[in-house]
Scaffold this motif. Sequence first.
Motif, PDB file in Angstrom:
ATOM      1  N   GLY A 124       0.788  -1.255   0.115  1.00  0.00           N
ATOM      2  CA  GLY A 124       0.059  -0.143  -0.058  1.00  0.00           C
ATOM      3  C   GLY A 124       0.862   1.176  -0.011  1.00  0.00           C
ATOM      4  N   ASN A 125       2.116   1.262   0.457  1.00  0.00           N
ATOM      5  CA  ASN A 125       3.060   2.463   0.482  1.00  0.00           C
ATOM      6  C   ASN A 125       4.458   2.162   0.272  1.00  0.00           C
ATOM      7  N   SER A 126       4.654   0.824  -0.315  1.00  0.00           N
ATOM      8  CA  SER A 126       6.080   0.412  -0.364  1.00  0.00           C
ATOM      9  C   SER A 126       6.926   0.364   0.966  1.00  0.00           C
ATOM     10  N   LYS A 127       6.399   0.418   2.132  1.00  0.00           N
ATOM     11  CA  LYS A 127       7.073   0.315   3.363  1.00  0.00           C
ATOM     12  C   LYS A 127       7.039  -1.198   3.755  1.00  0.00           C
ATOM     13  N   LEU A 128       7.907  -1.880   3.568  1.00  0.00           N
ATOM     14  CA  LEU A 128       8.039  -3.239   4.296  1.00  0.00           C
ATOM     15  C   LEU A 128       7.802  -3.372   5.810  1.00  0.00           C
ATOM     16  N   ASP A 129       7.190  -4.363   6.184  1.00  0.00           N
ATOM     17  CA  ASP A 129       7.396  -4.662   7.546  1.00  0.00           C
ATOM     18  C   ASP A 129       8.576  -4.847   7.777  1.00  0.00           C
ATOM     19  N   LEU A 130       9.383  -5.655   7.319  1.00  0.00           N
ATOM     20  CA  LEU A 130      10.720  -6.323   7.528  1.00  0.00           C
ATOM     21  C   LEU A 130      11.611  -6.426   6.222  1.00  0.00           C
ATOM     22  N   ILE A 131      12.889  -5.844   6.274  1.00  0.00           N
ATOM     23  CA  ILE A 131      13.731  -6.304   5.445  1.00  0.00           C
ATOM     24  C   ILE A 131      14.927  -7.061   6.060  1.00  0.00           C
ATOM     25  N   HIS A 132      15.345  -8.292   5.580  1.00  0.00           N
ATOM     26  CA  HIS A 132      16.442  -8.880   6.099  1.00  0.00           C
ATOM     27  C   HIS A 132      17.696  -8.525   5.221  1.00  0.00           C
ATOM     28  N   LEU A 133      18.756  -8.334   5.974  1.00  0.00           N
ATOM     29  CA  LEU A 133      19.924  -7.902   5.231  1.00  0.00           C
ATOM     30  C   LEU A 133      21.169  -8.760   5.820  1.00  0.00           C
ATOM     31  N   GLY A 134      21.945  -9.190   4.934  1.00  0.00           N
ATOM     32  CA  GLY A 134      23.427  -9.617   5.267  1.00  0.00           C
ATOM     33  C   GLY A 134      24.568  -8.791   5.068  1.00  0.00           C
ATOM     34  N   MET A 135      25.479  -8.975   4.908  1.00  0.00           N
ATOM     35  CA  MET A 135      26.898  -8.399   4.659  1.00  0.00           C
ATOM     36  C   MET A 135      27.683  -9.019   3.963  1.00  0.00           C
ATOM     37  N   GLY A 136      28.671  -8.429   3.080  1.00  0.00           N
ATOM     38  CA  GLY A 136      29.787  -9.146   2.716  1.00  0.00           C
ATOM     39  C   GLY A 136      31.040  -8.696   3.157  1.00  0.00           C
ATOM     40  N   ALA A 137      32.171  -9.554   2.979  1.00  0.00           N
ATOM     41  CA  ALA A 137      33.493  -9.102   3.683  1.00  0.00           C
ATOM     42  C   ALA A 137      33.908  -7.848   3.066  1.00  0.00           C
ATOM     43  N   ASP A 138      33.178  -7.429   1.961  1.00  0.00           N
ATOM     44  CA  ASP A 138      33.744  -6.042   1.353  1.00  0.00           C
ATOM     45  C   ASP A 138      32.859  -5.309   1.741  1.00  0.00           C
ATOM     46  N   GLY A 139      31.894  -5.295   2.647  1.00  0.00           N
ATOM     47  CA  GLY A 139      31.037  -4.298   3.145  1.00  0.00           C
ATOM     48  C   GLY A 139      29.810  -3.991   2.214  1.00  0.00           C
ATOM     49  N   HIS A 140      29.571  -4.924   1.258  1.00  0.00           N
ATOM     50  CA  HIS A 140      28.372  -4.787   0.549  1.00  0.00           C
ATOM     51  C   HIS A 140      26.943  -5.623   1.044  1.00  0.00           C
ATOM     52  N   THR A 141      26.014  -5.017   1.019  1.00  0.00           N
ATOM     53  CA  THR A 141      24.603  -5.686   1.467  1.00  0.00           C
ATOM     54  C   THR A 141      23.495  -5.507   0.325  1.00  0.00           C
ATOM     55  N   ALA A 142      22.664  -6.402   0.327  1.00  0.00           N
ATOM     56  CA  ALA A 142      21.837  -6.564  -0.544  1.00  0.00           C
ATOM     57  C   ALA A 142      22.697  -6.691  -2.076  1.00  0.00           C
ATOM     58  N   SER A 143      22.383  -6.128  -3.090  1.00  0.00           N
ATOM     59  CA  SER A 143      23.382  -6.066  -4.104  1.00  0.00           C
ATOM     60  C   SER A 143      23.950  -4.684  -4.411  1.00  0.00           C
ATOM     61  N   LEU A 144      23.945  -3.988  -3.238  1.00  0.00           N
ATOM     62  CA  LEU A 144      24.721  -2.508  -3.338  1.00  0.00           C
ATOM     63  C   LEU A 144      26.225  -2.779  -3.246  1.00  0.00           C
ATOM     64  N   ILE A 145      26.858  -2.853  -4.331  1.00  0.00           N
ATOM     65  CA  ILE A 145      28.203  -3.007  -4.316  1.00  0.00           C
ATOM     66  C   ILE A 145      29.122  -1.883  -4.198  1.00  0.00           C
ATOM     67  N   PRO A 146      30.179  -2.176  -3.459  1.00  0.00           N
ATOM     68  CA  PRO A 146      31.084  -0.913  -3.414  1.00  0.00           C
ATOM     69  C   PRO A 146      31.582  -0.425  -4.787  1.00  0.00           C
ATOM     70  N   GLY A 147      31.591   0.869  -5.137  1.00  0.00           N
ATOM     71  CA  GLY A 147      31.828   1.472  -6.267  1.00  0.00           C
ATOM     72  C   GLY A 147      31.006   1.276  -7.391  1.00  0.00           C
ATOM     73  N   ASP A 148      29.813   0.618  -7.288  1.00  0.00           N
ATOM     74  CA  ASP A 148      28.976   0.558  -8.240  1.00  0.00           C
ATOM     75  C   ASP A 148      27.797   1.830  -8.454  1.00  0.00           C
ATOM     76  N   LYS A 149      27.357   2.098  -9.643  1.00  0.00           N
ATOM     77  CA  LYS A 149      26.515   3.219  -9.537  1.00  0.00           C
ATOM     78  C   LYS A 149      25.181   2.846  -8.925  1.00  0.00           C
ATOM     79  N   VAL A 150      24.882   1.679  -8.657  1.00  0.00           N
ATOM     80  CA  VAL A 150      23.594   1.409  -8.277  1.00  0.00           C
ATOM     81  C   VAL A 150      23.412   2.002  -6.643  1.00  0.00           C
ATOM     82  N   CYS A 151      24.474   2.052  -6.055  1.00  0.00           N
ATOM     83  CA  CYS A 151      24.837   2.930  -4.807  1.00  0.00           C
ATOM     84  C   CYS A 151      24.145   4.345  -4.694  1.00  0.00           C
ATOM     85  N   ASP A 152      24.124   5.012  -5.948  1.00  0.00           N
ATOM     86  CA  ASP A 152      23.885   6.198  -5.891  1.00  0.00           C
ATOM     87  C   ASP A 152      22.600   6.434  -6.644  1.00  0.00           C
ATOM     88  N   VAL A 153      21.732   5.380  -6.702  1.00  0.00           N
ATOM     89  CA  VAL A 153      20.394   5.516  -7.244  1.00  0.00           C
ATOM     90  C   VAL A 153      19.456   5.993  -6.016  1.00  0.00           C
TER      91      VAL A 153
END
Length: 224
Positions: A124-153
């Motif tokens: 109804g508003n794009s606000k999820l009740d819960l999002i689970h996240l992990g983290m890689g050894a390079d500090g990425h989470t989801a597929s938000l990758i260090p140095g990738d333009k997706v992090c600027d979206v």
Amino acid sequence: MQINVYSSAEEVAHEAAQWISSLAKSKIESKGSFSFAISGGRTPWEMLAKLAQENLPWEKINLFQVDERIAPEGHEDRNLTQLFQVLQGTRLMTRLNIFPIHVISENLQEACEEYAQHIEQITGNSKLDLIHLGMGADGHTASLIPGDKVCDVENQMIALTDQPYQGRQRMTMTYPLINQAENILWLITGEEKKEMLVRMLNKDPEIPAGKIKQDQAILMTDLL
């Protein structure tokens, strides 16, 4: 951020499943449904397997994917493939509402928009009740990758990575969507992530995980 420290990854998975079950029951009682998104990974799959044993009204629960690799249907690289393997033979396979990211679409940009719209329709508003996240050894989470333009979206809820990561381009939830979730659950296990965990807790903007809001988050880990 609330921080809960456990003795092992298995205990993290168990406690996370109990915590999600309690939250789901509360949300279903108060508003009739529960919507959450899951990331891939060994500990999260253990968590999901334990959650599947809980006595919940699964037909009122909506499960989304935080991110997914661009790969053929059924490919072992896909988070969805791993998810289905975990749930095979459980009651969730027929009762849980699972909404896959459509990475096999001919037009991936349109698929991003459609998935964002679908989340909005369900919540109804794009606000999820819960999002689970992990983290890689390079500090990425989801597929938000260090140095990738997706992090600027900033103007899309779901977006494509600009470059392949570990051999695959990805489709992922972005900061605008993740940071408005009502709850964020971090599961971080494995010694190789210890340095990045400290940086994340210090809100280091140089790593993607450091830019996730912490005021609505809980961390479950075996590292501290």
